[in-house]
Design a protein around this motif. Structure first.
Motif, PDB file in Angstrom:
ATOM      1  N   THR A   9      47.750  57.647   2.460  1.00 16.79           N
ATOM      2  CA  THR A   9      46.418  58.126   2.101  1.00 16.79           C
ATOM      3  C   THR A   9      45.422  56.991   2.291  1.00 16.79           C
ATOM      4  OG1 THR A   9      47.399  59.614   0.465  1.00 16.79           O
ATOM      5  CG2 THR A   9      45.043  59.171   0.263  1.00 16.79           C
ATOM      6  N   LEU A  10      44.396  57.241   3.098  1.00 18.20           N
ATOM      7  CA  LEU A  10      43.384  56.237   3.408  1.00 18.20           C
ATOM      8  C   LEU A  10      41.996  56.791   3.129  1.00 18.20           C
ATOM      9  CD1 LEU A  10      44.703  55.259   6.961  1.00 18.20           C
ATOM     10  CD2 LEU A  10      45.129  54.019   4.845  1.00 18.20           C
ATOM     11  N   ASP A  11      41.100  55.932   2.638  1.00 14.69           N
ATOM     12  CA  ASP A  11      39.705  56.361   2.539  1.00 14.69           C
ATOM     13  C   ASP A  11      39.071  56.179   3.922  1.00 14.69           C
ATOM     14  OD1 ASP A  11      38.894  53.653   2.821  1.00 14.69           O
ATOM     15  OD2 ASP A  11      38.662  53.384   0.670  1.00 14.69           O
ATOM     16  N   ASP A  12      37.815  56.576   4.064  1.00 12.68           N
ATOM     17  CA  ASP A  12      37.156  56.521   5.377  1.00 12.68           C
ATOM     18  C   ASP A  12      37.117  55.106   5.953  1.00 12.68           C
ATOM     19  OD1 ASP A  12      36.733  59.234   5.458  1.00 12.68           O
ATOM     20  OD2 ASP A  12      34.679  59.116   4.700  1.00 12.68           O
ATOM     21  N   VAL A  39      51.774  52.627  21.114  1.00 16.16           N
ATOM     22  CA  VAL A  39      50.475  52.482  20.456  1.00 16.16           C
ATOM     23  C   VAL A  39      49.603  53.702  20.744  1.00 16.16           C
ATOM     24  CG1 VAL A  39      48.389  51.064  20.268  1.00 16.16           C
ATOM     25  CG2 VAL A  39      50.624  49.968  20.519  1.00 16.16           C
ATOM     26  N   ASP A  40      49.656  54.209  21.977  1.00 11.74           N
ATOM     27  CA  ASP A  40      48.895  55.410  22.334  1.00 11.74           C
ATOM     28  C   ASP A  40      49.284  56.577  21.439  1.00 11.74           C
ATOM     29  OD1 ASP A  40      47.701  54.020  24.411  1.00 11.74           O
ATOM     30  OD2 ASP A  40      48.977  54.889  25.967  1.00 11.74           O
ATOM     31  N   GLU A  41      50.599  56.780  21.279  1.00 13.19           N
ATOM     32  CA  GLU A  41      51.078  57.892  20.446  1.00 13.19           C
ATOM     33  C   GLU A  41      50.633  57.740  18.998  1.00 13.19           C
ATOM     34  OE1 GLU A  41      55.240  58.817  20.842  1.00 13.19           O
ATOM     35  OE2 GLU A  41      55.171  58.345  22.982  1.00 13.19           O
ATOM     36  N   LEU A  42      50.749  56.532  18.465  1.00 14.97           N
ATOM     37  CA  LEU A  42      50.360  56.294  17.078  1.00 14.97           C
ATOM     38  C   LEU A  42      48.848  56.430  16.892  1.00 14.97           C
ATOM     39  CD1 LEU A  42      51.239  55.632  14.255  1.00 14.97           C
ATOM     40  CD2 LEU A  42      51.228  53.212  14.868  1.00 14.97           C
ATOM     41  N   LEU A  43      48.081  55.962  17.862  1.00 14.50           N
ATOM     42  CA  LEU A  43      46.622  56.081  17.799  1.00 14.50           C
ATOM     43  C   LEU A  43      46.207  57.552  17.797  1.00 14.50           C
ATOM     44  CD1 LEU A  43      43.906  54.618  17.731  1.00 14.50           C
ATOM     45  CD2 LEU A  43      44.021  54.420  20.210  1.00 14.50           C
ATOM     46  N   LEU A  44      46.793  58.339  18.685  1.00 14.15           N
ATOM     47  CA  LEU A  44      46.464  59.769  18.732  1.00 14.15           C
ATOM     48  C   LEU A  44      46.907  60.487  17.455  1.00 14.15           C
ATOM     49  CD1 LEU A  44      47.323  60.639  22.431  1.00 14.15           C
ATOM     50  CD2 LEU A  44      45.053  60.545  21.374  1.00 14.15           C
ATOM     51  N   LYS A  45      48.066  60.117  16.943  1.00 12.99           N
ATOM     52  CA  LYS A  45      48.562  60.722  15.700  1.00 12.99           C
ATOM     53  C   LYS A  45      47.619  60.396  14.542  1.00 12.99           C
ATOM     54  CE  LYS A  45      53.117  61.327  13.779  1.00 12.99           C
ATOM     55  NZ  LYS A  45      54.479  60.823  13.732  1.00 12.99           N
ATOM     56  N   THR A  46      47.121  59.165  14.517  1.00 13.84           N
ATOM     57  CA  THR A  46      46.197  58.747  13.459  1.00 13.84           C
ATOM     58  C   THR A  46      44.868  59.483  13.574  1.00 13.84           C
ATOM     59  OG1 THR A  46      47.229  56.562  13.434  1.00 13.84           O
ATOM     60  CG2 THR A  46      45.057  56.747  12.418  1.00 13.84           C
ATOM     61  N   ILE A  47      44.344  59.568  14.790  1.00 16.84           N
ATOM     62  CA  ILE A  47      43.057  60.239  15.009  1.00 16.84           C
ATOM     63  C   ILE A  47      43.150  61.723  14.647  1.00 16.84           C
ATOM     64  CG2 ILE A  47      41.434  60.990  16.799  1.00 16.84           C
ATOM     65  CD1 ILE A  47      41.976  58.247  18.161  1.00 16.84           C
ATOM     66  N   ASP A  48      44.284  62.342  14.966  1.00 15.56           N
ATOM     67  CA  ASP A  48      44.452  63.779  14.725  1.00 15.56           C
ATOM     68  C   ASP A  48      44.949  64.121  13.320  1.00 15.56           C
ATOM     69  OD1 ASP A  48      43.637  64.278  17.302  1.00 15.56           O
ATOM     70  OD2 ASP A  48      45.670  64.446  18.107  1.00 15.56           O
ATOM     71  N   ALA A  49      45.182  63.124  12.485  1.00 14.48           N
ATOM     72  CA  ALA A  49      45.711  63.369  11.144  1.00 14.48           C
ATOM     73  C   ALA A  49      44.735  64.226  10.338  1.00 14.48           C
ATOM     74  CB  ALA A  49      45.964  62.048  10.424  1.00 14.48           C
ATOM     75  N   PRO A  50      45.249  65.233   9.645  1.00 14.37           N
ATOM     76  CA  PRO A  50      44.369  66.104   8.857  1.00 14.37           C
ATOM     77  C   PRO A  50      43.846  65.381   7.615  1.00 14.37           C
ATOM     78  CG  PRO A  50      46.647  66.671   8.459  1.00 14.37           C
ATOM     79  CD  PRO A  50      46.649  65.623   9.536  1.00 14.37           C
ATOM     80  N   THR A  51      42.722  65.844   7.138  1.00 13.65           N
ATOM     81  CA  THR A  51      42.180  65.310   5.890  1.00 13.65           C
ATOM     82  C   THR A  51      42.682  66.179   4.742  1.00 13.65           C
ATOM     83  OG1 THR A  51      40.189  66.651   6.117  1.00 13.65           O
ATOM     84  CG2 THR A  51      40.084  64.407   6.961  1.00 13.65           C
TER      85      THR A  51
END
Length: 63
Positions: A9-12, A39-51
């Protein structure tokens, strides 16, 4: 055997730090002509993570 998953869980602000750090790592790897797949996969996974949506109180709880 099922892979273990972790929930973070991360804040903005923290979210922005993680995305920027991963992007900088990716750019460094590109400069070094090294593979960026993980890194590409992890970056995309992070960007697409639901709130996580905030729970709303019902009318009874608000009283």
């Amino acid at each position: 055997m099922k892979e273990e998953e972790r929930v973070l869980t991360l804040d903005d602000y923290e979210y922005g730090v993680v995305v920027n750090a991963l992007n900088e790592l990716r750019n460094d790897l590109i400069k070094e002509e090294r593979p960026t797949d993980a890194v590409d996969e992890l970056l995309l996974k992070t960007i697409d993570a639901p709130t996580k949506k905030q729970k709303r109180r019902s009318h009874d709880e608000a009283r």
